[in-house]
Design an enzyme around this catalytic site. Sequence first.
Site, PDB file in Angstrom:
ATOM      1  N   GLY A 247       7.073  14.399 -19.254  1.00  0.00           N
ATOM      2  CA  GLY A 247       7.732  14.198 -20.549  1.00  0.00           C
ATOM      3  C   GLY A 247       8.963  15.045 -20.710  1.00  0.00           C
ATOM      4  N   GLY A 274      16.655   8.893 -16.683  1.00  0.00           N
ATOM      5  CA  GLY A 274      17.294   9.922 -17.511  1.00  0.00           C
ATOM      6  C   GLY A 274      18.350   9.334 -18.436  1.00  0.00           C
ATOM      7  N   ASP A 275      19.091   8.342 -17.949  1.00  0.00           N
ATOM      8  CA  ASP A 275      20.112   7.705 -18.794  1.00  0.00           C
ATOM      9  C   ASP A 275      19.455   6.929 -19.939  1.00  0.00           C
ATOM     10  OD1 ASP A 275      21.953   8.658 -16.927  1.00  0.00           O
ATOM     11  OD2 ASP A 275      22.006   6.757 -15.824  1.00  0.00           O
TER      12      ASP A 275
HETATM   13  P1  ADP Z   1      16.064  11.975 -14.355  1.00  0.00           P
HETATM   14  O1  ADP Z   1      15.880  10.497 -14.231  1.00  0.00           O
HETATM   15  O2  ADP Z   1      17.382  12.373 -14.940  1.00  0.00           O
HETATM   16  O3  ADP Z   1      15.727  12.748 -13.098  1.00  0.00           O
HETATM   17  P2  ADP Z   1      13.414  12.606 -15.425  1.00  0.00           P
HETATM   18  O4  ADP Z   1      12.848  12.308 -14.080  1.00  0.00           O
HETATM   19  O5  ADP Z   1      13.055  13.897 -16.068  1.00  0.00           O
HETATM   20  O6  ADP Z   1      15.007  12.480 -15.455  1.00  0.00           O
HETATM   21  O7  ADP Z   1      12.959  11.391 -16.366  1.00  0.00           O
HETATM   22  C1  ADP Z   1      13.510  11.191 -17.657  1.00  0.00           C
HETATM   23  C2  ADP Z   1      12.418  10.699 -18.590  1.00  0.00           C
HETATM   24  O8  ADP Z   1      11.874   9.469 -18.071  1.00  0.00           O
HETATM   25  C3  ADP Z   1      11.242  11.633 -18.750  1.00  0.00           C
HETATM   26  O9  ADP Z   1      11.462  12.573 -19.783  1.00  0.00           O
HETATM   27  C4  ADP Z   1      10.125  10.662 -19.100  1.00  0.00           C
HETATM   28  O10 ADP Z   1      10.220  10.281 -20.456  1.00  0.00           O
HETATM   29  C5  ADP Z   1      10.475   9.438 -18.270  1.00  0.00           C
HETATM   30  N1  ADP Z   1       9.787   9.460 -16.964  1.00  0.00           N
HETATM   31  C6  ADP Z   1      10.322   9.753 -15.753  1.00  0.00           C
HETATM   32  N2  ADP Z   1       9.386   9.673 -14.781  1.00  0.00           N
HETATM   33  C7  ADP Z   1       8.227   9.316 -15.400  1.00  0.00           C
HETATM   34  C8  ADP Z   1       6.874   9.063 -14.969  1.00  0.00           C
HETATM   35  N3  ADP Z   1       6.532   9.145 -13.671  1.00  0.00           N
HETATM   36  N4  ADP Z   1       5.963   8.717 -15.904  1.00  0.00           N
HETATM   37  C9  ADP Z   1       6.287   8.615 -17.200  1.00  0.00           C
HETATM   38  N5  ADP Z   1       7.530   8.844 -17.676  1.00  0.00           N
HETATM   39  C10 ADP Z   1       8.483   9.189 -16.792  1.00  0.00           C
END
Ligand code: ADP
Length: 325
Positions: A247, A274-275
Amino acid sequence: MSADAVAAPLLVVGSVNADLVVRVPRHPRPGETVLGGDLAVHPGGKGANQAVAAARLGADVAFAGRVGTDAYGPLLLGALRRDGVDTSLVATDDGATGVALITVDDDGENAITVSPGANGRFTPAHVDALEPALRRARVVSLQLEIPHETVAEVMRRCAASGTRVVLNPSPGLWAMPPHALGMCDPFVVNEHEAADAVRGADSAGLEPDPRGDASDGPLERARRAVLALRASGAEPRSVVVTLGAAGAVCAENGGDLVHVPAPPVHPVDTTGAGDAFTGALAWRLALGDPLADAVGYAVRVGAAAVTAEGAQPSYPTPADLPPPA
Ligand code: ADP
Ligand code: NA
């Protein structure tokens, strides 16, 4: 339409790219050729992704960016318009459109080369044309795929008009002037960007390695990132650290950290999650949600976005959202 006519509560200023994707058995080494699958062309770019994520949720959103006169410019504009994004602030210039050359191997690992194209020619002088829209927007959302001096100019004008700024320092951290960092409300980082922020911050007074050791969990690492930003003397108005499946954590300036868990989903492709998160967050803030509520909505949007292939194709409508964790 001129900028005078644009009064969207959410204005995303940033990049728009064509993502050219080829599946390969393995990535080529220098000098080597590998045969891949058919080319797929997808609309992308962090700015356009954020705008589309917000529009799909029902947002009144405009995107300000730059495309070229090649075939990709009209294709990307068409994709934005089909999702209902106001593109009247997108300029077209004589050069190439931004492109990301992406190969994906059998392990799902990406290798990406970005040609910024028109995104790289989005100069501070072009910000003049955005002035009325920047003034009228409730929230302006920024990323770092356009020149940093252009981002700084947008922020300067937002400071003058009191417009709230959301900034995701992606794809790479910029040694932001402290007054610019101090304006971000929130500064939105993933775990990698949080570690960069910690390295970049003046962490005098913190322990030698403020990132902590590998035994720290994601929450502890997020806590350290927020503390390091605070210790840098240029604390953003608020900070959000996204933590993938865990999260996100958010904190107002000087306030307690709040952890918002993501709903459990089966991840298929995390590209652009993330976007999607940041576009949704910026929109909810433009509607007036308190930060923790906006983050609570955005984690559901991010979670939905990882359940399908690609970035924009996976972005949810409100009906697609999983219930809160
Ligand atoms: P980025 O894509 O910039 O690396 P994150 O991996 O932190 O960022 O993901 C952004 C958001 O997408 C998280 O805060 C969450 O809400 C959601 N998310 C990403 N991966 C998962 C997952 N495996 N399960 C549930 N939600 C996810
Ligand atoms: Na996805």
